[in-house]
Design a protein around this motif. Structure first.
Motif, PDB file in Angstrom:
ATOM      1  N   ALA A 193      57.334 115.746 -27.272  1.00 47.56           N
ATOM      2  CA  ALA A 193      56.606 115.767 -28.540  1.00 47.56           C
ATOM      3  C   ALA A 193      55.933 114.430 -28.807  1.00 47.56           C
ATOM      4  O   ALA A 193      54.801 114.372 -29.307  1.00 47.56           O
ATOM      5  CB  ALA A 193      57.563 116.118 -29.679  1.00 47.56           C
ATOM      6  N   VAL A 194      56.627 113.330 -28.460  1.00 47.70           N
ATOM      7  CA  VAL A 194      56.019 112.002 -28.600  1.00 47.70           C
ATOM      8  C   VAL A 194      54.773 111.906 -27.719  1.00 47.70           C
ATOM      9  O   VAL A 194      53.733 111.381 -28.138  1.00 47.70           O
ATOM     10  CB  VAL A 194      57.038 110.905 -28.228  1.00 47.70           C
ATOM     11  N   GLY A 195      54.871 112.426 -26.495  1.00 47.05           N
ATOM     12  CA  GLY A 195      53.720 112.404 -25.600  1.00 47.05           C
ATOM     13  C   GLY A 195      52.536 113.178 -26.152  1.00 47.05           C
ATOM     14  O   GLY A 195      51.392 112.724 -26.084  1.00 47.05           O
ATOM     15  N   GLN A 196      52.806 114.362 -26.698  1.00 46.10           N
ATOM     16  CA  GLN A 196      51.721 115.164 -27.283  1.00 46.10           C
ATOM     17  C   GLN A 196      51.039 114.420 -28.425  1.00 46.10           C
ATOM     18  O   GLN A 196      49.805 114.358 -28.495  1.00 46.10           O
ATOM     19  CB  GLN A 196      52.282 116.492 -27.801  1.00 46.10           C
ATOM     20  N   ALA A 197      51.848 113.867 -29.330  1.00 44.86           N
ATOM     21  CA  ALA A 197      51.279 113.178 -30.493  1.00 44.86           C
ATOM     22  C   ALA A 197      50.513 111.931 -30.065  1.00 44.86           C
ATOM     23  O   ALA A 197      49.435 111.633 -30.604  1.00 44.86           O
ATOM     24  CB  ALA A 197      52.393 112.827 -31.471  1.00 44.86           C
ATOM     25  N   ALA A 198      51.053 111.205 -29.085  1.00 41.13           N
ATOM     26  CA  ALA A 198      50.371 109.996 -28.617  1.00 41.13           C
ATOM     27  C   ALA A 198      49.033 110.346 -27.963  1.00 41.13           C
ATOM     28  O   ALA A 198      48.026 109.661 -28.172  1.00 41.13           O
ATOM     29  CB  ALA A 198      51.272 109.255 -27.622  1.00 41.13           C
ATOM     30  N   TRP A 199      49.013 111.406 -27.174  1.00 45.69           N
ATOM     31  CA  TRP A 199      47.767 111.803 -26.520  1.00 45.69           C
ATOM     32  C   TRP A 199      46.714 112.197 -27.540  1.00 45.69           C
ATOM     33  O   TRP A 199      45.537 111.829 -27.421  1.00 45.69           O
ATOM     34  CB  TRP A 199      48.050 112.939 -25.547  1.00 45.69           C
ATOM     35  N   GLN A 200      47.128 112.948 -28.562  1.00 42.49           N
ATOM     36  CA  GLN A 200      46.188 113.339 -29.611  1.00 42.49           C
ATOM     37  C   GLN A 200      45.667 112.131 -30.383  1.00 42.49           C
ATOM     38  O   GLN A 200      44.559 112.153 -30.903  1.00 42.49           O
ATOM     39  CB  GLN A 200      46.859 114.319 -30.585  1.00 42.49           C
ATOM     40  N   ALA A 201      46.463 111.066 -30.432  1.00 41.02           N
ATOM     41  CA  ALA A 201      46.053 109.854 -31.142  1.00 41.02           C
ATOM     42  C   ALA A 201      45.255 108.912 -30.255  1.00 41.02           C
ATOM     43  O   ALA A 201      44.918 107.801 -30.678  1.00 41.02           O
ATOM     44  CB  ALA A 201      47.290 109.141 -31.689  1.00 41.02           C
ATOM     45  N   GLY A 202      44.969 109.336 -29.031  1.00 33.31           N
ATOM     46  CA  GLY A 202      44.212 108.488 -28.127  1.00 33.31           C
ATOM     47  C   GLY A 202      45.029 107.408 -27.464  1.00 33.31           C
ATOM     48  O   GLY A 202      44.484 106.439 -26.918  1.00 33.31           O
ATOM     49  N   GLN A 203      46.345 107.553 -27.480  1.00 30.50           N
ATOM     50  CA  GLN A 203      47.239 106.566 -26.883  1.00 30.50           C
ATOM     51  C   GLN A 203      47.693 107.075 -25.514  1.00 30.50           C
ATOM     52  O   GLN A 203      48.828 107.508 -25.325  1.00 30.50           O
ATOM     53  CB  GLN A 203      48.445 106.327 -27.790  1.00 30.50           C
ATOM     54  N   GLY A 204      46.791 107.024 -24.545  1.00 34.86           N
ATOM     55  CA  GLY A 204      47.071 107.601 -23.242  1.00 34.86           C
ATOM     56  C   GLY A 204      48.254 106.971 -22.537  1.00 34.86           C
ATOM     57  O   GLY A 204      49.084 107.667 -21.931  1.00 34.86           O
ATOM     58  N   GLY A 205      48.357 105.648 -22.597  1.00 39.05           N
ATOM     59  CA  GLY A 205      49.467 104.970 -21.947  1.00 39.05           C
ATOM     60  C   GLY A 205      50.810 105.367 -22.537  1.00 39.05           C
ATOM     61  O   GLY A 205      51.774 105.620 -21.805  1.00 39.05           O
ATOM     62  N   ASN A 206      50.874 105.421 -23.865  1.00 39.39           N
ATOM     63  CA  ASN A 206      52.121 105.839 -24.520  1.00 39.39           C
ATOM     64  C   ASN A 206      52.465 107.284 -24.182  1.00 39.39           C
ATOM     65  O   ASN A 206      53.646 107.635 -24.022  1.00 39.39           O
ATOM     66  CB  ASN A 206      51.997 105.684 -26.035  1.00 39.39           C
ATOM     67  N   ALA A 207      51.440 108.126 -24.075  1.00 37.06           N
ATOM     68  CA  ALA A 207      51.680 109.538 -23.747  1.00 37.06           C
ATOM     69  C   ALA A 207      52.288 109.665 -22.356  1.00 37.06           C
ATOM     70  O   ALA A 207      53.269 110.393 -22.150  1.00 37.06           O
ATOM     71  CB  ALA A 207      50.372 110.325 -23.832  1.00 37.06           C
ATOM     72  N   LEU A 208      51.717 108.950 -21.379  1.00 36.39           N
ATOM     73  CA  LEU A 208      52.251 109.007 -20.020  1.00 36.39           C
ATOM     74  C   LEU A 208      53.678 108.470 -19.968  1.00 36.39           C
ATOM     75  O   LEU A 208      54.545 109.026 -19.268  1.00 36.39           O
ATOM     76  CB  LEU A 208      51.351 108.218 -19.067  1.00 36.39           C
ATOM     77  N   SER A 209      53.930 107.389 -20.694  1.00 38.61           N
ATOM     78  CA  SER A 209      55.278 106.817 -20.709  1.00 38.61           C
ATOM     79  C   SER A 209      56.287 107.801 -21.285  1.00 38.61           C
ATOM     80  O   SER A 209      57.394 107.966 -20.753  1.00 38.61           O
ATOM     81  CB  SER A 209      55.270 105.526 -21.529  1.00 38.61           C
ATOM     82  N   ALA A 210      55.914 108.484 -22.368  1.00 42.06           N
ATOM     83  CA  ALA A 210      56.820 109.456 -22.987  1.00 42.06           C
ATOM     84  C   ALA A 210      57.090 110.633 -22.057  1.00 42.06           C
ATOM     85  O   ALA A 210      58.217 111.134 -21.972  1.00 42.06           O
ATOM     86  CB  ALA A 210      56.235 109.944 -24.308  1.00 42.06           C
ATOM     87  N   LEU A 211      56.065 111.064 -21.335  1.00 39.35           N
ATOM     88  CA  LEU A 211      56.261 112.181 -20.408  1.00 39.35           C
ATOM     89  C   LEU A 211      57.104 111.763 -19.202  1.00 39.35           C
ATOM     90  O   LEU A 211      57.860 112.572 -18.667  1.00 39.35           O
ATOM     91  CB  LEU A 211      54.906 112.729 -19.967  1.00 39.35           C
ATOM     92  N   ASP A 212      56.961 110.526 -18.790  1.00 36.94           N
ATOM     93  CA  ASP A 212      57.842 110.026 -17.741  1.00 36.94           C
ATOM     94  C   ASP A 212      59.305 110.109 -18.196  1.00 36.94           C
ATOM     95  O   ASP A 212      60.192 110.490 -17.423  1.00 36.94           O
ATOM     96  CB  ASP A 212      57.488 108.580 -17.386  1.00 36.94           C
TER      97      ASP A 212
END
Length: 573
Positions: A193-212
Motif C-alpha cells: 500500500a505504501v508503494g502504491q501511494a508513493a507511486w501515485q505521488a510521483g515518488q518512484g524511488g520510495n515506491a520501489l523500496s516499499a515493493l522490495d
C-alpha cells in the motif's frame, strides 16, 4: 395502537431493504426497492417512540425514494435517524444519502451510525471513506486506524488505493499511508500500500523500496512483482523491467502470472523468439489453460511462424478460449497466407461477434483472389455496415478487388459514387487519387489531394503523394520538393516519404542528396520500390556493383515486383 403497528411494520419492511443495498459506499441513482419483513418484531424493537411526526417522516422518505426524489428521501431519513437513534435507520439514512450524492448528509449520518454501532467494520469503513472523500485526512486517520485494528488489516491495506483514488493531495495520501503502515512492519500488504501511494505521488524511488520490502516479506507474491516491473518500465526502461522479471523467474520458475507478463514484454520489444519460448513453457505448464496457447499463437504469427501459430490457435479453440471468433479469424488469416483459400473461406465464414464485419470483408477479398470476381462483389454488397467507417471500408474493399484485377476505370467509378454519399472522406479521396494516377488523370489526383490538404493540413501522406506524383510525372520539380519538404517536416522518419524526397531530388539531378534520403529509407524499410529507386541513383553515381546488389536483394524477396524488373531491364544491359 393499530397505527403504531402499521408504522412499525412499514418501517421494518423499509429497514429490511438495507440488506439488499450494495456493499460499497456509493450506488446507482435509483431508490432501493422495499422488501416486506415477516413482522416488525424481527427487525425493530418495540420501544421506538411513536409520534405522528415519525410516521410522516417515514412515509415521506419512502414515497420520495420510490418516486426517484432521492434528495428529499435522504433528508427525511436523516431526520428519522436523528429522532429514533436506531442503528438500522442510521445505516439506511447513510446509504440513501450516498445514493442521493449528498456527501455532507451522508457524513453526518455515518457519524451517528458509528456512534450507535461502534464495533461495526462497515460503519468505520464508510465514515473513513466519506472523510477521505471530503479531503479531511487528519480526521479520517483515527477511523482508518480503528478499521485496521478491527481485524484483517491485510485486506484493509489492499483497499486503501481505491479509497484514496479521488483524493487530489497525493503527497498527503502517501504520508498518511506510510504512517498507517508503520504499525505493521511485518505485513507485506502494508508495504504494498505504501508503494502504491508513493507511486501515485510521483515518488518512484520510495515506491520501489516499499515493493522490495513487500517482496522480502512475501517473496512468492506475484502481484507485487508485477507492480514493481510496471514501475521499472515507466520509471526506467523496458530493459529494466525485463531484467527484473527474468531474475524473479530464475528464483521462481513456476510463477505463471510473472512469466505471462515477461513473455508479453519480450514480444512488445520485438524479442519474439524469446517470447515464443516463454509462452511455450506456459502452455506446457498449463496444458488445459487456453490463454498461454492463444498468446503463443499471436507471437508465432507475428514472427511469421505460421505452422506454430496455427497449432497454438487450434489448441486454444479446443480448450474453449472465451473468444473463439478471434481464433477463427486468425486461423483464416493463416490459411489465406499459406494459400489455403478454401479453408480460409471456411474459417472466415464461421466468425461471429465483434469480428463478423472484418471476417466478411476477408471473405470478399479471398473470393477475388480466387478469380470469382462477381461472387466477391455480390458478397460485399450483402454485408451490412454498422457505421460510416465500416461503409467506407466496404467501398475500399470492392475497389481493391477491381484494382488488383487492373480494372482501374471501374474502381474509379466505385469511388466516384461513394464520394457522393461520403462527401470529403479523406480515405476515399486518397484512394480515388491513387486510381486516377493509374488512369493518367493527374488533374483529378491533384484536385483530390489538395482537397485533403485543405481538410487536414497536417496529413503528411497527402503532401507526399502529390509531391511524388509531380516529381515522377511532371516537370514541376520545385513545387514537388516543396510539398515533400512539408511532408518530411510532418513525418521525418517515414521511409516512404524519404523515398519520395530521394526520388524527387534524383529527378532534379541532385544525386548525392537523393542517395542520402534513399539509403535511409531502404535501411528502415527494404521495400522493392525503394530498392528500385536507390539502385537507380547509385547506378547514376557510378556505384553499379552496390546498385546491382540492392536490386538482386529486392528481387529475392519480391521476385514479381514490376518496378524492380522495369528498372533492371532499362539500365542493365
Amino acid at each position: 395502537m393499530q397505527s403504531k403497528t402499521l408504522f412499525l411494520t412499514l418501517l421494518a419492511a423499509s429497514l429490511s431493504a438495507c440488506a439488499q443495498m450494495p456493499e460499497g459506499v456509493s450506488g446507482p441513482q435509483a431508490a432501493p426497492s422495499v422488501v416486506l419483513a415477516k413482522s416488525a418484531a424481527d427487525v425493530l424493537p418495540e420501544p421506538v417512540p411513536f409520534t405522528p411526526q415519525l410516521m410522516y417522516q417515514f412515509l415521506l422518505g419512502e414515497i420520495a425514494g420510490q418516486r426517484g426524489e432521492l434528495r428529499l428521501s435522504a433528508e427525511a431519513y436523516a431526520d428519522l435517524a436523528a429522532r429514533t437513534r436506531d442503528v438500522r435507520v442510521a445505516r439506511r439514512a447513510t446509504e440513501l444519502a450516498l445514493y442521493a450524492r449528498q456527501g455532507g448528509l451522508a457524513l453526518r449520518n455515518a457519524r451517528l451510525w458509528l456512534e450507535l454501532e461502534p464495533d461495526s467494520a462497515k460503519a468505520k469503513q464508510t465514515l473513513a471513506s466519506l472523510l477521505v472523500g471530503a479531503g479531511q485526512l487528519a480526521e479520517a486517520r483515527p477511523y482508518l486506524e480503528r478499521w485496521l485494528q478491527s481485524g484483517a488489516p491485510e485486506q484493509v491495506f489492499m483497499q486503501l488505493h481505491s479509497l484514496f483514488a479521488r483524493t487530489t493531495d497525493r503527497q498527503a495520501v502517501a504520508a498518511l499511508v506510510s504512517d498507517l503502515a508503520a504499525a505493521y512492519p511485518a505485513l507485506a500488504e502494508a508495504r504494498f500500500a505504501v508503494g502504491q501511494a508513493a507511486w501515485q505521488a510521483g515518488q518512484g524511488g520510495n515506491a520501489l523500496s516499499a515493493l522490495d520490502d513487500a517482496l522480502r516479506l512475501k517473496p512468492e507474491w506475484e502481484h507485487a512483482a508485477l507492480f514493481r516491473a510496471q514501475i521499472l518500465q515507466q520509471k526506467e526502461s523496458d530493459a529494466a523491467a525485463i531484467d527484473f522479471l527474468e531474475s524473479y523467474l530464475k528464483a521462481r520458475p513456476g510463477a505463471a502470472a510473472v512469466r505471462m507478463a515477461y513473455a508479453k514484454q519480450l514480444a512488445r520489444v520485438g524479442r519474439l523468439e524469446e517470447s515464443r519460448q516463454s509462452f511455450a513453457l506456459l502452455a506446457e505448464a498449463e496444458p488445459t489453460n487456453p490463454e498461454p496457447h492463444f498468446a503463443l499463437g499471436l507471437v508465432a504469427m507475428q514472427a511469421n511462424e505460421l505452422d506454430t501459430a496455427r497449432e497454438a490457435f487450434l489448441k486454444a479453440l479446443e480448450l474453449d478460449y472465451p473468444e473463439p471468433s478471434v481464433l477463427r479469424y486468425y486461423l483464416g488469416q493463416i490459411a489465406e497466407a499459406q494459400g489455403g483459400l478454401e479453408q480460409a473461406l471456411d474459417w472466415y465464414k464461421s466468425v461471429g461477434g465483434a469480428q463478423t464485419f472484418d471476417a466478411g470483408l476477408r471473405v470478399g477479398m479471398v473470393l477475388g483472389r480466387m478469380g470469382r470476381m462477381d461472387e466477391a462483389r455480390n458478397w460485399l454488397s450483402g454485408l451490412t455496415s454498422g457505421n460510416e467507417a465500416q461503409a467506407v471500408r466496404l467501398v475500399q474493399a470492392e475497389a481493391e478487388l477491381l484494382r488488383d484485377a487492373k480494372r482501374y476505370e471501374e474502381a474509379f467509378q466505385v469511388f466516384d459514387a461513394a464520394l457522393t454519399r461520403h462527401v470529403d472522406s479523406l480515405d476515399l479521396l486518397y484512394d480515388r487519387a491513387m486510381v486516377a494516377e493509374k488512369l493518367g488523370r493527374l488533374d483529378v489526383l491533384e484536385r483530390d489531394l489538395r482537397r485533403m490538404i485543405q481538410l487536414k493540413p497536417d496529413y503528411a501522406h497527402a503532401y507526399n503523394a502529390l509531391g511524388y506524383t509531380l516529381a515522377d510525372r511532371t516537370d514541376r520539380l520545385k513545387e514537388a520538393i516543396q510539398l515533400l519538404e512539408k511532408a518530411i517536416g510532418l513525418a521525418p522518419d517515414d521511409p516512404f516519404i524519404q523515398d519520395s524526397m530521394g526520388w524527387a531530388l534524383y529527378k532534379a539531378k541532385r544525386y548525392p542528396e537523393a542517395a542520402v534520403y534513399l539509403r535511409k529509407a531502404h535501411a528502415a524499410r527494404p521495400d522493392p520500390e525503394i530498392a528500385a529507386h536507390l539502385g537507380e541513383v547509385l547506378w547514376v553515381l557510378g556505384e553499379k556493383e552496390e546498385a546491382q546488389r540492392i536490386w538482386q536483394g529486392g528481387l529475392k524477396s519480391f521476385p514479381d515486383n514490376e518496378s524492380l524488373r522495369e528498372t533492371l531491364s532499362r539500365l542493365v544491359p
